[in-house]
Design a protein around this motif. Structure first.
Motif, PDB file in Angstrom:
ATOM      1  N   LYS A  22       0.824  -1.172  -0.067  1.00 20.82           N
ATOM      2  CA  LYS A  22      -0.075  -0.029   0.109  1.00 20.82           C
ATOM      3  C   LYS A  22       1.067   1.342  -0.034  1.00 20.82           C
ATOM      4  CE  LYS A  22      -3.896  -2.392   0.572  1.00 20.82           C
ATOM      5  NZ  LYS A  22      -4.931  -2.601  -0.409  1.00 20.82           N
ATOM      6  N   ASP A  26      -3.374   5.736   1.216  1.00 23.36           N
ATOM      7  CA  ASP A  26      -4.533   4.413   0.942  1.00 23.36           C
ATOM      8  C   ASP A  26      -5.294   4.277   2.210  1.00 23.36           C
ATOM      9  OD1 ASP A  26      -3.451   4.259  -1.833  1.00 23.36           O
ATOM     10  OD2 ASP A  26      -2.626   2.434  -1.424  1.00 23.36           O
ATOM     11  N   VAL A  28      -7.409   1.287   4.249  1.00 25.65           N
ATOM     12  CA  VAL A  28      -7.088  -0.083   4.367  1.00 25.65           C
ATOM     13  C   VAL A  28      -7.973  -0.493   5.377  1.00 25.65           C
ATOM     14  CG1 VAL A  28      -4.742  -0.088   3.709  1.00 25.65           C
ATOM     15  CG2 VAL A  28      -5.534  -0.009   6.244  1.00 25.65           C
ATOM     16  N   ALA A  29      -8.697  -1.883   5.292  1.00 25.93           N
ATOM     17  CA  ALA A  29      -9.537  -2.538   6.170  1.00 25.93           C
ATOM     18  C   ALA A  29      -8.518  -3.284   7.365  1.00 25.93           C
ATOM     19  CB  ALA A  29     -10.529  -3.249   5.571  1.00 25.93           C
ATOM     20  N   ASN A  31      -6.956  -6.211   8.468  1.00 22.14           N
ATOM     21  CA  ASN A  31      -6.076  -7.594   8.061  1.00 22.14           C
ATOM     22  C   ASN A  31      -5.918  -7.512   6.459  1.00 22.14           C
ATOM     23  OD1 ASN A  31      -6.287  -9.060  10.297  1.00 22.14           O
ATOM     24  ND2 ASN A  31      -8.174  -9.654  10.107  1.00 22.14           N
ATOM     25  N   ASP A  32      -6.110  -6.219   6.046  1.00 22.30           N
ATOM     26  CA  ASP A  32      -5.632  -5.946   4.796  1.00 22.30           C
ATOM     27  C   ASP A  32      -3.985  -6.278   4.624  1.00 22.30           C
ATOM     28  OD1 ASP A  32      -8.185  -5.673   3.294  1.00 22.30           O
ATOM     29  OD2 ASP A  32      -7.689  -3.433   2.975  1.00 22.30           O
ATOM     30  N   GLU A  45       3.601 -11.568   4.733  1.00 18.98           N
ATOM     31  CA  GLU A  45       2.774 -10.522   4.643  1.00 18.98           C
ATOM     32  C   GLU A  45       2.335  -9.886   6.248  1.00 18.98           C
ATOM     33  OE1 GLU A  45      -0.504 -10.980   2.048  1.00 18.98           O
ATOM     34  OE2 GLU A  45       0.667 -10.658   0.467  1.00 18.98           O
ATOM     35  N   PRO A  47      -0.228  -7.978   8.212  1.00 20.35           N
ATOM     36  CA  PRO A  47      -1.755  -7.288   7.912  1.00 20.35           C
ATOM     37  C   PRO A  47      -2.042  -6.177   8.574  1.00 20.35           C
ATOM     38  CG  PRO A  47      -1.877  -9.027   9.218  1.00 20.35           C
ATOM     39  CD  PRO A  47      -0.500  -9.005   8.958  1.00 20.35           C
ATOM     40  N   ALA A  51      -8.468  -0.667  11.015  1.00 24.04           N
ATOM     41  CA  ALA A  51      -8.942  -0.011   9.929  1.00 24.04           C
ATOM     42  C   ALA A  51      -8.374   1.646   9.754  1.00 24.04           C
ATOM     43  CB  ALA A  51     -10.395   0.107   9.596  1.00 24.04           C
TER      44      ALA A  51
END
Length: 405
Positions: A22, A26, A28-29, A31-32, A45, A47, A51
């Motif tokens: 990202k 940006d 994000v929600a 756990n994105d 990754e 997360p 949010a």
């Protein structure tokens, strides 16, 4: 603000920021996926912990990321959403300092510019001799990445005049190959292990005839159940049995105590060719049947060779197996212990050998499938008595495996 942290569950391995998924601003929600980290074992990754809006990136591409370090920050998505610009990077500061020091000579200015980059970029600049001031960074905020340096090297090679055919020389040729991240991390872990733990290795010979007979009879049935029945499955099972004789082998040493584990979580070294190796872990082996072990191994080794292991697959090991014989070696010593574990089993090449066996009170000459098995221990934890007791039980289990067991 919500901090985005490097996960603590890395068991001491260093991580490098591979790339951000990202960009600042940006939304994000929870756990994105936000950012990829690369260790000596896997790429994972991180997360989003909440949010919001990505407002700051504090560790960028190629930066080292220690457990608990702040990677970046998230702001409240309910606010005006204005992105917070990242602080000036160390590379920019170093470049400015280099310009001020030009009067001291080009060498000082270049050294200052190089010093501000990430470790991976600094190594690449040093190895290639590329001038960082001549490059345009594609990283966050115009920062140089390792890929920028690699592209510059490739471009130079394309425009350079063709080199004359190589001529024999008494000095010989030298080809410099930069270390990749995994190799550097493996090297650091190996050095740490032999530095802090006194390694001692005991070696026994083991006859695989019984498990070969069992495997020949049951291999097809295991395949129908979705499991590849390998010799490693028997080795893992025998390790769990041997722990009953010397439980301290399944432990971790600390300066003030020894933690002996009830769960036997066995890591199995899996080679990735020139890229090094990974060690996926078969958890709670003491509760698994041979079929259960074989299924778990089939899954782990398959995903290891396709790069699909997760950090969870590599976590929590209490003992490790190194099956070095698959590449041809009869014996290796010492096989370096995976800290902070207390021991590691080595399994050498399986081959037919001529041996003398007692049959009905008479010596007979036989050809048997044998290999050397070694147990390297941390001598702070156990002594020769426990080491040999563990190996004796391990060999006994393998050599007396019932054909229908």
């Amino acid at each position: 603000m919500t901090d985005i942290l490097v996960p603590f569950e890395q068991e001491g391995t260093k991580a490098i920021v591979r790339s951000w998924l990202k960009k600042i601003g940006d939304v994000v929600a929870v756990n994105d996926p936000l950012v990829e980290l690369e260790t000596d074992k896997v790429t994972q990754e991180v997360p989003a912990p909440a949010a919001g809006v990505l407002t700051a990136i504090l560790l960028d591409t190629d930066d080292e990321a220690t457990p608990g370090a702040i990677l970046g920050r998230l702001g409240d998505a309910a606010t005006d959403g204005a992105a917070v610009a990242p602080a000036p990077s160390a590379s920019h500061t170093a470049v400015d300092r280099g310009r001020r020091e030009e009067a001291a000579g080009p060498g000082a200015a270049r050294a200052a510019a190089v010093a501000g980059h990430s470790p991976a970029v600094r190594r690449a600049l040093k190895q290639t001799g590329i001038d960082p001031s001549a490059l345009t960074g594609t990283g966050r905020g115009g920062r140089l990445t390792r890929a920028d340096v690699d592209r510059a090297v490739a471009a130079q090679a394309q425009v350079a005049p063709a080199a004359p055919p190589p001529q024999p020389t008494s000095e010989g040729g030298v080809r410099s190959v930069p270390h990749d991240r995994m190799r550097l991390a493996i090297a650091q872990n190996m050095l740490q292990s032999v530095t802090i733990a006194p390694h001692v290795t005991a070696v026994f010979e083991c006859d695989f005839g019984a498990i070969m007979a069992h495997r020949a009879r049951h291999k097809s049935d295991y395949q129908k159940s979705g499991a590849n029945l390998t010799f490693t499955a028997y080795v893992v099972a025998a390790c769990a049995e041997a722990m009953k004789v010397a439980p301290a082998i399944n432990s971790r040493w600390y300066d003030d105590r020894l933690d002996i584990f009830d769960d036997i979580n066995i890591g199995v070294g899996t080679a990735l060719g020139d890229k090094g190796l990974v060690v996926p872990v078969v958890g709670q082996v003491q509760n698994l049947s041979l079929l259960g072990i074989a299924k778990r191994l089939s899954d782990l080794t398959g995903r290891a060779r396709t790069g699909k292991l997760t950090p969870q697959d590599m976590r929590g090991g209490t003992f490790t197996i190194s099956n070095h014989g698959v590449s041809g070696s009869l014996f290796a010593s010492p096989i370096i212990i995976a800290q902070p574990q207390s021991a590691i089993l080595g399994v050498g090449k399986l081959e037919k050998r001529v041996v003398v066996r007692d049959v009905g009170g008479a010596d007979t000459i036989q050809i048997r499938p044998l290999c050397y098995v070694s147990l390297t221990i941390d001598h702070r934890v156990v002594d020769g008595h426990q080491t040999n007791g563990w190996l004796s039980r391990f060999v006994e289990v393998i050599e007396n495996w019932p054909i229908d067991g």
